[in-house]
Scaffold this motif. Structure first.
Motif, PDB file in Angstrom:
ATOM      1  N   LEU A 122       0.857  -1.189   0.000  1.00 28.80           N
ATOM      2  CA  LEU A 122       0.000   0.000   0.000  1.00 28.80           C
ATOM      3  C   LEU A 122       0.893   1.240   0.000  1.00 28.80           C
ATOM      4  O   LEU A 122       2.111   1.129   0.046  1.00 28.80           O
ATOM      5  CB  LEU A 122      -0.911  -0.019   1.225  1.00 28.80           C
ATOM      6  N   ARG A 123       0.301   2.394  -0.015  1.00 27.21           N
ATOM      7  CA  ARG A 123       1.085   3.637  -0.011  1.00 27.21           C
ATOM      8  C   ARG A 123       1.245   4.189   1.410  1.00 27.21           C
ATOM      9  O   ARG A 123       1.241   5.397   1.618  1.00 27.21           O
ATOM     10  CB  ARG A 123       0.411   4.670  -0.913  1.00 27.21           C
ATOM     11  N   ILE A 124       1.409   3.298   2.390  1.00 27.19           N
ATOM     12  CA  ILE A 124       1.585   3.737   3.777  1.00 27.19           C
ATOM     13  C   ILE A 124       2.961   4.384   3.971  1.00 27.19           C
ATOM     14  O   ILE A 124       3.047   5.443   4.599  1.00 27.19           O
ATOM     15  CB  ILE A 124       1.323   2.582   4.762  1.00 27.19           C
ATOM     16  N   PRO A 125       4.048   3.824   3.421  1.00 27.38           N
ATOM     17  CA  PRO A 125       5.334   4.528   3.552  1.00 27.38           C
ATOM     18  C   PRO A 125       5.296   5.927   2.928  1.00 27.38           C
ATOM     19  O   PRO A 125       5.864   6.877   3.475  1.00 27.38           O
ATOM     20  CB  PRO A 125       6.313   3.615   2.809  1.00 27.38           C
ATOM     21  N   GLY A 126       4.594   6.063   1.809  1.00 24.86           N
ATOM     22  CA  GLY A 126       4.454   7.375   1.170  1.00 24.86           C
ATOM     23  C   GLY A 126       3.683   8.349   2.042  1.00 24.86           C
ATOM     24  O   GLY A 126       3.978   9.547   2.066  1.00 24.86           O
ATOM     25  N   LEU A 127       2.687   7.836   2.772  1.00 26.67           N
ATOM     26  CA  LEU A 127       1.923   8.680   3.700  1.00 26.67           C
ATOM     27  C   LEU A 127       2.836   9.215   4.797  1.00 26.67           C
ATOM     28  O   LEU A 127       2.812  10.409   5.112  1.00 26.67           O
ATOM     29  CB  LEU A 127       0.771   7.869   4.305  1.00 26.67           C
ATOM     30  N   ILE A 128       3.651   8.349   5.363  1.00 26.85           N
ATOM     31  CA  ILE A 128       4.565   8.770   6.436  1.00 26.85           C
ATOM     32  C   ILE A 128       5.562   9.798   5.905  1.00 26.85           C
ATOM     33  O   ILE A 128       5.855  10.799   6.572  1.00 26.85           O
ATOM     34  CB  ILE A 128       5.259   7.537   7.050  1.00 26.85           C
ATOM     35  N   THR A 129       6.049   9.603   4.695  1.00 28.75           N
ATOM     36  CA  THR A 129       6.963  10.572   4.073  1.00 28.75           C
ATOM     37  C   THR A 129       6.272  11.918   3.902  1.00 28.75           C
ATOM     38  O   THR A 129       6.866  12.969   4.166  1.00 28.75           O
ATOM     39  CB  THR A 129       7.448  10.046   2.705  1.00 28.75           C
ATOM     40  N   ARG A 130       5.017  11.908   3.472  1.00 28.60           N
ATOM     41  CA  ARG A 130       4.292  13.170   3.295  1.00 28.60           C
ATOM     42  C   ARG A 130       4.131  13.914   4.619  1.00 28.60           C
ATOM     43  O   ARG A 130       4.195  15.135   4.659  1.00 28.60           O
ATOM     44  CB  ARG A 130       2.917  12.912   2.666  1.00 28.60           C
ATOM     45  N   LEU A 131       3.924  13.169   5.702  1.00 29.75           N
ATOM     46  CA  LEU A 131       3.783  13.825   7.006  1.00 29.75           C
ATOM     47  C   LEU A 131       5.084  14.494   7.431  1.00 29.75           C
ATOM     48  O   LEU A 131       5.070  15.489   8.154  1.00 29.75           O
ATOM     49  CB  LEU A 131       3.334  12.816   8.063  1.00 29.75           C
ATOM     50  N   GLU A 132       6.205  13.939   6.968  1.00 29.40           N
ATOM     51  CA  GLU A 132       7.514  14.506   7.317  1.00 29.40           C
ATOM     52  C   GLU A 132       7.881  15.690   6.431  1.00 29.40           C
ATOM     53  O   GLU A 132       8.680  16.529   6.819  1.00 29.40           O
ATOM     54  CB  GLU A 132       8.586  13.417   7.208  1.00 29.40           C
ATOM     55  N   THR A 133       7.303  15.760   5.229  1.00 23.72           N
ATOM     56  CA  THR A 133       7.727  16.803   4.272  1.00 23.72           C
ATOM     57  C   THR A 133       6.677  17.876   4.025  1.00 23.72           C
ATOM     58  O   THR A 133       7.002  18.940   3.507  1.00 23.72           O
ATOM     59  CB  THR A 133       8.094  16.164   2.913  1.00 23.72           C
ATOM     60  N   GLU A 134       5.412  17.610   4.361  1.00 25.92           N
ATOM     61  CA  GLU A 134       4.353  18.593   4.151  1.00 25.92           C
ATOM     62  C   GLU A 134       3.850  19.101   5.499  1.00 25.92           C
ATOM     63  O   GLU A 134       4.004  18.443   6.515  1.00 25.92           O
ATOM     64  CB  GLU A 134       3.180  17.970   3.364  1.00 25.92           C
ATOM     65  N   ALA A 135       3.249  20.263   5.480  1.00 25.83           N
ATOM     66  CA  ALA A 135       2.709  20.858   6.709  1.00 25.83           C
ATOM     67  C   ALA A 135       1.319  20.293   6.979  1.00 25.83           C
ATOM     68  O   ALA A 135       0.300  20.944   6.780  1.00 25.83           O
ATOM     69  CB  ALA A 135       2.648  22.375   6.576  1.00 25.83           C
ATOM     70  N   VAL A 136       1.269  19.038   7.451  1.00 27.85           N
ATOM     71  CA  VAL A 136       0.000  18.364   7.734  1.00 27.85           C
ATOM     72  C   VAL A 136      -0.265  18.443   9.227  1.00 27.85           C
ATOM     73  O   VAL A 136       0.566  18.053  10.040  1.00 27.85           O
ATOM     74  CB  VAL A 136       0.045  16.890   7.280  1.00 27.85           C
ATOM     75  N   SER A 137      -1.450  18.964   9.593  1.00 30.73           N
ATOM     76  CA  SER A 137      -1.811  19.061  11.004  1.00 30.73           C
ATOM     77  C   SER A 137      -2.874  18.034  11.400  1.00 30.73           C
ATOM     78  O   SER A 137      -2.984  17.675  12.563  1.00 30.73           O
ATOM     79  CB  SER A 137      -2.319  20.468  11.321  1.00 30.73           C
ATOM     80  N   GLU A 138      -3.672  17.568  10.409  1.00 29.13           N
ATOM     81  CA  GLU A 138      -4.723  16.586  10.692  1.00 29.13           C
ATOM     82  C   GLU A 138      -4.765  15.547   9.584  1.00 29.13           C
ATOM     83  O   GLU A 138      -4.779  15.874   8.402  1.00 29.13           O
ATOM     84  CB  GLU A 138      -6.092  17.259  10.786  1.00 29.13           C
ATOM     85  N   VAL A 139      -4.821  14.286   9.982  1.00 21.88           N
ATOM     86  CA  VAL A 139      -5.036  13.189   9.039  1.00 21.88           C
ATOM     87  C   VAL A 139      -6.424  12.624   9.315  1.00 21.88           C
ATOM     88  O   VAL A 139      -6.719  12.200  10.435  1.00 21.88           O
ATOM     89  CB  VAL A 139      -3.961  12.084   9.184  1.00 21.88           C
ATOM     90  N   ILE A 140      -7.264  12.652   8.273  1.00 26.96           N
ATOM     91  CA  ILE A 140      -8.620  12.112   8.371  1.00 26.96           C
ATOM     92  C   ILE A 140      -8.600  10.738   7.716  1.00 26.96           C
ATOM     93  O   ILE A 140      -8.335  10.617   6.519  1.00 26.96           O
ATOM     94  CB  ILE A 140      -9.636  13.022   7.648  1.00 26.96           C
ATOM     95  N   LEU A 141      -8.847   9.703   8.498  1.00 30.44           N
ATOM     96  CA  LEU A 141      -8.867   8.343   7.970  1.00 30.44           C
ATOM     97  C   LEU A 141     -10.278   8.042   7.472  1.00 30.44           C
ATOM     98  O   LEU A 141     -11.187   7.794   8.265  1.00 30.44           O
ATOM     99  CB  LEU A 141      -8.425   7.345   9.036  1.00 30.44           C
ATOM    100  N   ALA A 142     -10.455   8.106   6.159  1.00 30.17           N
ATOM    101  CA  ALA A 142     -11.763   7.913   5.531  1.00 30.17           C
ATOM    102  C   ALA A 142     -11.782   6.575   4.815  1.00 30.17           C
ATOM    103  O   ALA A 142     -12.002   6.499   3.613  1.00 30.17           O
ATOM    104  CB  ALA A 142     -12.060   9.061   4.564  1.00 30.17           C
ATOM    105  N   LEU A 143     -11.537   5.513   5.578  1.00 27.47           N
ATOM    106  CA  LEU A 143     -11.505   4.166   5.003  1.00 27.47           C
ATOM    107  C   LEU A 143     -12.871   3.516   5.138  1.00 27.47           C
ATOM    108  O   LEU A 143     -13.659   3.873   6.012  1.00 27.47           O
ATOM    109  CB  LEU A 143     -10.433   3.324   5.700  1.00 27.47           C
TER     110      LEU A 143
END
Length: 198
Positions: A122-143
């Protein structure tokens, strides 16, 4: 070789589409043949164009015709909110509801040992990378509210709970329901009633 072999082959290909069976595919193909100039030729041209130009966004996994999709390229959507969805159809359902104005991250499925789907598939490693490189304050899990969706949600929560505020969709999404089949009002209510993930 029969003079209907090519038509039968088209029917067989159409029958592979989601929601289509052999009878529905046969009706659709016959309708397109009857409306050749209006439907069949433009459809064939457009399918050819999409086959040549469609690609996944390198950032979020959405489908478009450029390396970075319009949502990721829109600076007004960099509001600190990142909505994690299972598939592109879920992203499109969220966009159809016009309730979310942030950015997305498409996982490409859910965790499933039986199907050989682990975090790296899945793209879970990419998600973690985005949290480290983008100014993300909230992650909404819409699964999707399925066993696999819930398992994936808890796995992601364990990986990122200390990095950002985590929320999930709430009211309106039935157990076993899939976002792509929900109406716009239900999606809007669920997004607006999201709650912190325990």
């Amino acid at each position: 070789m029969s003079d209907t072999d090519e038509i039968e082959h088209l029917i067989a290909l159409m029958a592979r589409l989601p929601g289509m069976g052999p009878r529905s595919a046969r009706r659709a193909v016959l309708h397109m043949i009857r409306k050749r100039e209006l439907l069949l030729k433009p459809l064939a041209d457009q399918v050819g164009k999409v086959a040549q130009t469609a690609k996944e966004c390198l950032n979020c996994g959405n489908v478009g015709t450029s390396d970075i999709c319009q949502i990721c390229a829109d600076n007004s959507r960099a509001n600190g909110q990142l909505c994690v969805v299972e598939d592109v159809s879920d992203l499109w359902a969220m966009e159809r509801a016009q309730a979310f104005k942030g950015r997305y991250h498409v996982l490409g499925g859910t965790l499933s040992a039986l199907d050989g789907m682990g975090p790296d598939e899945l793209r879970i490693p990419g998600l973690i990378t985005r949290l480290e490189t983008e100014a993300v304050s909230e992650v909404i899990l819409a699964l999707n509210a399925t066993v696999e969706g819930t398992t994936t949600m808890h796995y992601i929560a364990d990986q990122i709970e200390d990095k950002v505020t985590l929320t999930s969709l709430a009211q309106g999404v039935p157990i076993g329901g899939e976002l792509d089949y929900l109406d716009d009002g239900t999606i809007t209510a669920a997004l607006n009633s999201r709650r912190p993930l325990a």
